[in-house]
Design an enzyme around this catalytic site. Sequence first.
Site, PDB file in Angstrom:
ATOM      1  N   ASN A 102      -0.477   1.994  -7.129  1.00 60.18           N
ATOM      2  CA  ASN A 102      -0.804   2.767  -5.862  1.00 60.18           C
ATOM      3  C   ASN A 102      -0.044   3.137  -4.599  1.00 60.18           C
ATOM      4  OD1 ASN A 102      -3.484   3.225  -7.153  1.00 60.18           O
ATOM      5  ND2 ASN A 102      -4.675   1.613  -6.394  1.00 60.18           N
ATOM      6  N   TYR A 148       1.396 -13.474 -15.898  1.00 55.54           N
ATOM      7  CA  TYR A 148       2.484 -13.056 -14.353  1.00 55.54           C
ATOM      8  C   TYR A 148       3.563 -11.910 -14.799  1.00 55.54           C
ATOM      9  CZ  TYR A 148       5.042 -14.201  -9.907  1.00 55.54           C
ATOM     10  OH  TYR A 148       5.455 -14.229  -8.650  1.00 55.54           O
TER      11      TYR A 148
END
Length: 329
Positions: A102, A148
């Site tokens: 995004n 992660y």
Amino acid sequence: MMRKRVLITGAAGFLGSHLCERFVKDDYHVIAMDNLITGRLSNIEHLMPKENFEFYHQDVSNFIHVPGKLDYILHFASPASPIDYLKIPIQTLKVGSLGIHNCLGLARVKNARVLIASTSEVYGDPEVHPQTEDYWGNVNPIGPRGVYDEAKRFQEAITMAYHTYHGLETRIARIFNTYGPRMRLNDGRVLPAFIGQALRGEDLTVFGDGSQTRSFCYVDDLVEGLVRLLHSDYTQPVNVGNPDEITISDFAEEIIKLTGTTQKVIYQDLPVNDPKQRQPDITRAKEILDWSPKVSREEGLKITYAYFKGLSKDELFKKEHNNFEGYIK
């Protein structure tokens, strides 16, 4: 002249809030974005009255829109402590994939330069020491830390793809252990854990035999390095951290000396895939950014300890609370 405008995601977190502070001070118009899942409004509330600061309570993993021009986007949204990303693994992966997608899409529309917060964790449990940017890493993609590590590795890959395919202006910072005021006391990282235990009168917990190493960079030094990287013309990854390496056992002794605690150090099993060595090679940052850390660990720890010592007893003894509800999906 119109101020330059910068969007900072993860703005209410530890690093994000210090970046907001720096860019407000440098007279940018700062658009801060955070879903507050691990960030705290108290980290940026002192900036709220500033006319060149605004806050969007929004999850960057969903569609994002910012009206008006944007000159820079700094993507710092992500759970960053083991406690967080083990509790919300899917959200961690989403912010490193959907979130950066995004941001990159918004940057294309706005013709903005993007700087991403990657991490030393892309090197995994390294077989090369110290770690240079040319090292590809030793990561277990399906281990508990993989959510992660792989989120950050993917984030680097898609950022570079947007740079090479779309010609987008991008910068990649590989951030090593950083500390300073506004760290969360109970987020599972070694420095606030040790100081918190000392302040509460608890024994200091070392995982493993304490021979594993870390290299701690004071937050003001790190922010300076990030700003220099943003304004450079260098598009490859750059390590940003302090190469002053110390074992966890020796670090525990430093904290005992700093806090004057009388508690002992106790040892517990090392978590799975916990890296045994962390030391950045910052040759590239020195040559390209003319940057190296200035704040000694002794000086930085004094400032950080003063911050934690100023917390109320309620904050010192309360269990860590995060706004995970609604995000575990």
